[in-house]
Scaffold this active site. Structure first.
Site, PDB file in Angstrom:
ATOM      1  N   LYS A 106      -1.264  -9.700   1.480  1.00 46.66           N
ATOM      2  CA  LYS A 106      -1.957 -10.428   0.413  1.00 46.66           C
ATOM      3  C   LYS A 106      -1.010 -10.729  -0.761  1.00 46.66           C
ATOM      4  CE  LYS A 106      -5.101  -7.154  -0.050  1.00 46.66           C
ATOM      5  NZ  LYS A 106      -4.676  -6.236   1.044  1.00 46.66           N
TER       6      LYS A 106
ATOM      7  N   ARG B  29     -14.105  -6.011  -2.877  1.00 49.46           N
ATOM      8  CA  ARG B  29     -13.747  -5.151  -1.766  1.00 49.46           C
ATOM      9  C   ARG B  29     -14.952  -4.428  -1.195  1.00 49.46           C
ATOM     10  NH1 ARG B  29      -8.221  -4.010  -2.781  1.00 49.46           N
ATOM     11  NH2 ARG B  29      -7.301  -2.432  -1.463  1.00 49.46           N
TER      12      ARG B  29
ATOM     13  N   ARG C  21       5.011   2.958  -4.104  1.00 51.30           N
ATOM     14  CA  ARG C  21       3.657   3.290  -4.527  1.00 51.30           C
ATOM     15  C   ARG C  21       3.253   4.665  -4.023  1.00 51.30           C
ATOM     16  NH1 ARG C  21       0.016  -2.006  -3.363  1.00 51.30           N
ATOM     17  NH2 ARG C  21      -1.442  -0.351  -2.788  1.00 51.30           N
TER      18      ARG C  21
ATOM     19  N   ARG D  18      -6.766   4.621   3.587  1.00 52.25           N
ATOM     20  CA  ARG D  18      -7.022   3.262   3.082  1.00 52.25           C
ATOM     21  C   ARG D  18      -7.510   2.356   4.211  1.00 52.25           C
ATOM     22  NH1 ARG D  18      -1.388   2.173   0.620  1.00 52.25           N
ATOM     23  NH2 ARG D  18      -2.118   0.022   0.416  1.00 52.25           N
TER      24      ARG D  18
HETATM   25  P1  G5P Z   1      -4.247  -2.862  -3.552  1.00 52.97           P
HETATM   26  O1  G5P Z   1      -3.090  -2.834  -4.437  1.00 52.97           O
HETATM   27  O2  G5P Z   1      -5.105  -4.062  -3.500  1.00 52.97           O
HETATM   28  P2  G5P Z   1      -4.172  -2.926  -0.634  1.00 52.97           P
HETATM   29  O3  G5P Z   1      -4.178  -1.650   0.065  1.00 52.97           O
HETATM   30  O4  G5P Z   1      -5.344  -3.783  -0.465  1.00 52.97           O
HETATM   31  O5  G5P Z   1      -3.732  -2.488  -2.104  1.00 52.97           O
HETATM   32  P3  G5P Z   1      -1.597  -3.793  -0.399  1.00 52.97           P
HETATM   33  O6  G5P Z   1      -1.151  -2.429   0.070  1.00 52.97           O
HETATM   34  O7  G5P Z   1      -1.210  -4.215  -1.782  1.00 52.97           O
HETATM   35  O8  G5P Z   1      -3.110  -3.921  -0.200  1.00 52.97           O
HETATM   36  P4  G5P Z   1      -0.908  -6.380   0.654  1.00 52.97           P
HETATM   37  O9  G5P Z   1      -0.841  -6.907  -0.739  1.00 52.97           O
HETATM   38  O10 G5P Z   1      -1.926  -6.943   1.558  1.00 52.97           O
HETATM   39  O11 G5P Z   1      -1.026  -4.796   0.675  1.00 52.97           O
HETATM   40  O12 G5P Z   1       0.482  -6.528   1.375  1.00 52.97           O
HETATM   41  P5  G5P Z   1       1.971  -6.848   0.787  1.00 52.97           P
HETATM   42  O13 G5P Z   1       2.313  -5.930  -0.320  1.00 52.97           O
HETATM   43  O14 G5P Z   1       2.117  -8.316   0.588  1.00 52.97           O
HETATM   44  O15 G5P Z   1       2.822  -6.460   2.097  1.00 52.97           O
HETATM   45  C1  G5P Z   1       2.941  -5.121   2.491  1.00 52.97           C
HETATM   46  C2  G5P Z   1       4.402  -4.821   2.884  1.00 52.97           C
HETATM   47  O16 G5P Z   1       4.713  -5.571   4.068  1.00 52.97           O
HETATM   48  C3  G5P Z   1       5.442  -5.261   1.832  1.00 52.97           C
HETATM   49  O17 G5P Z   1       6.520  -4.335   1.839  1.00 52.97           O
HETATM   50  C4  G5P Z   1       5.909  -6.632   2.344  1.00 52.97           C
HETATM   51  O18 G5P Z   1       7.242  -6.948   1.904  1.00 52.97           O
HETATM   52  C5  G5P Z   1       5.848  -6.419   3.854  1.00 52.97           C
HETATM   53  N1  G5P Z   1       5.590  -7.634   4.652  1.00 52.97           N
HETATM   54  C6  G5P Z   1       4.812  -8.710   4.348  1.00 52.97           C
HETATM   55  N2  G5P Z   1       4.828  -9.603   5.359  1.00 52.97           N
HETATM   56  C7  G5P Z   1       5.614  -9.068   6.345  1.00 52.97           C
HETATM   57  C8  G5P Z   1       6.010  -9.514   7.653  1.00 52.97           C
HETATM   58  O19 G5P Z   1       5.644 -10.597   8.123  1.00 52.97           O
HETATM   59  N3  G5P Z   1       6.793  -8.673   8.369  1.00 52.97           N
HETATM   60  C9  G5P Z   1       7.226  -7.460   7.865  1.00 52.97           C
HETATM   61  N4  G5P Z   1       8.008  -6.703   8.625  1.00 52.97           N
HETATM   62  N5  G5P Z   1       6.885  -7.021   6.638  1.00 52.97           N
HETATM   63  C10 G5P Z   1       6.090  -7.801   5.890  1.00 52.97           C
HETATM   64  O20 G5P Z   1      -5.206  -1.626  -3.878  1.00 52.97           O
HETATM   65  C11 G5P Z   1      -4.666  -0.346  -4.051  1.00 52.97           C
HETATM   66  C12 G5P Z   1      -5.773   0.624  -4.366  1.00 52.97           C
HETATM   67  O21 G5P Z   1      -6.407   0.242  -5.591  1.00 52.97           O
HETATM   68  C13 G5P Z   1      -7.808   0.457  -5.525  1.00 52.97           C
HETATM   69  C14 G5P Z   1      -8.065   1.181  -4.216  1.00 52.97           C
HETATM   70  O22 G5P Z   1      -7.957   2.551  -4.421  1.00 52.97           O
HETATM   71  C15 G5P Z   1      -6.903   0.667  -3.343  1.00 52.97           C
HETATM   72  O23 G5P Z   1      -6.607   1.553  -2.279  1.00 52.97           O
HETATM   73  N6  G5P Z   1      -8.500  -0.824  -5.611  1.00 52.97           N
HETATM   74  C16 G5P Z   1      -9.822  -0.993  -5.590  1.00 52.97           C
HETATM   75  N7  G5P Z   1     -10.834  -0.108  -5.492  1.00 52.97           N
HETATM   76  C17 G5P Z   1     -12.097  -0.596  -5.481  1.00 52.97           C
HETATM   77  N8  G5P Z   1     -12.383  -1.906  -5.552  1.00 52.97           N
HETATM   78  C18 G5P Z   1     -11.402  -2.833  -5.665  1.00 52.97           C
HETATM   79  N9  G5P Z   1     -11.705  -4.162  -5.742  1.00 52.97           N
HETATM   80  C19 G5P Z   1     -10.057  -2.385  -5.681  1.00 52.97           C
HETATM   81  N10 G5P Z   1      -8.869  -3.020  -5.762  1.00 52.97           N
HETATM   82  C20 G5P Z   1      -7.937  -2.068  -5.715  1.00 52.97           C
HETATM   83 MG    MG Z   2      -1.112  -6.037  -2.701  1.00 60.85          MG
END
Ligand code: G5P
Ligand code: MG
Length: 227
Positions: free
Chosen positions: A20, A94, A161, A172
């Site tokens: 994302k 979410r 993180r 998660r």
């Molecule tokens: P967050 O911060 O919203 P998540 O768990 O939903 O966290 P996250 O972890 O931020 O989502 P993302 O944004 O979907 O993941 O993914 P990203 O960061 O872009 O990519 C992940 C990794 O993969 C990176 O290192 C990237 O470089 C790599 N990557 C990307 N594409 C590729 C690819 O094609 N190949 C490879 N090899 N690598 C790749 O929420 C965190 C916490 O906050 C709370 C909750 O506790 C949650 O757990 N929270 C909420 N709680 C309640 N309600 C809500 N609305 C909440 N929002 C947040």
């Molecule tokens: Mg994210």
């Protein structure tokens, strides 16, 4: 009002680590939308040790969701500030109650779902490094920073993180399955949902871009309509 009828209100959804943040960065670059990430917002509150941040940290560190009322208030306050710009919401809503609270206040145009398999995701997160100030994301295997440990744009320190530890990642993903996945049905029933399936952001993003190009004027038109 009519003047702003071209503005787009979009949501990007998907399991933890589905890309994302990565895809959002490209959308911001290509379409100039404002990116609002709930996780980034929470992490800023934690860094600043605000009351909301300290409360949220207890949940985040366990891989649990922060309570709905805290999140709804936080996000609606931010969205109220963005009046004349297309925006992209990442990480919110979410849960179904969060989505209901949002749709009480605002009409959403599209919900883009990144449908990436769990097996692909798990190994990505342990190799992730982030720039806390901007939310820029790196991956040691996939898109490493130019200088190890430093943000490409500001040169500031990158961090890992706290919730990217393997056992927290498992929690998660489980919470995503139970609490967030039902939202897909919610938005699909509302006719808003578009899913992008794949394992590689470089393959998913061009499809997202083609889709958004049908929904939003290009950056040049956008800046005209904004001011
Ligand atoms: P967050 O911060 O919203 P998540 O768990 O939903 O966290 P996250 O972890 O931020 O989502 P993302 O944004 O979907 O993941 O993914 P990203 O960061 O872009 O990519 C992940 C990794 O993969 C990176 O290192 C990237 O470089 C790599 N990557 C990307 N594409 C590729 C690819 O094609 N190949 C490879 N090899 N690598 C790749 O929420 C965190 C916490 O906050 C709370 C909750 O506790 C949650 O757990 N929270 C909420 N709680 C309640 N309600 C809500 N609305 C909440 N929002 C947040
Ligand atoms: Mg994210």
């Amino acid at each position: 009002p009519k003047m702003f009828s071209k503005l787009l209100r979009a949501i990007i959804m998907g399991p933890p680590g589905s890309g994302k943040g990565t895809i959002s960065g490209r959308i911001v670059h290509d379409f100039g939308m404002k990116h609002l990430s709930s996780g980034d917002l929470l992490r800023i509150q934690i860094m600043n040790s605000t009351a909301a941040g300290l409360e949220a940290k207890k949940f985040i560190d366990q891989g649990a969701l922060v309570p709905d009322d805290v999140m709804v208030q936080l996000i609606l306050n931010e969205l109220r500030e963005i009046t004349n710009h297309s925006w992209l919401l990442d990480g919110f809503p979410r849960t179904v109650p969060q989505a209901e609270a949002l749709s009480d206040k605002l009409d959403i145009d599209v919900v883009m779902n990144l449908d990436v398999p769990f097996e692909t995701i798990k190994q990505r997160l342990t190799a992730r490094w982030v720039h806390p100030g901007s939310g820029r994301v790196y991956n040691l295997d996939w898109n490493p920073p130019q200088i190890p440990g430093k943000d490409d744009v500001t040169g500031e320190e990158l961090i890992q993180r706290d919730d990217d530890k393997p056992e927290t990642v498992t929690a998660r993903l489980r919470n995503y399955e139970n609490q967030t996945k039902p939202l897909l049905q919610f938005y699909s029933a509302a006719g808003k949902l578009v899913s992008f399936h794949g394992t590689e952001s470089n393959i998913i993003y061009p499809k997202v871009k083609d889709f958004l190009a049908t929904k939003i004027p290009q950056v040049a038109d956008q800046s005209q309509s904004v001011k």
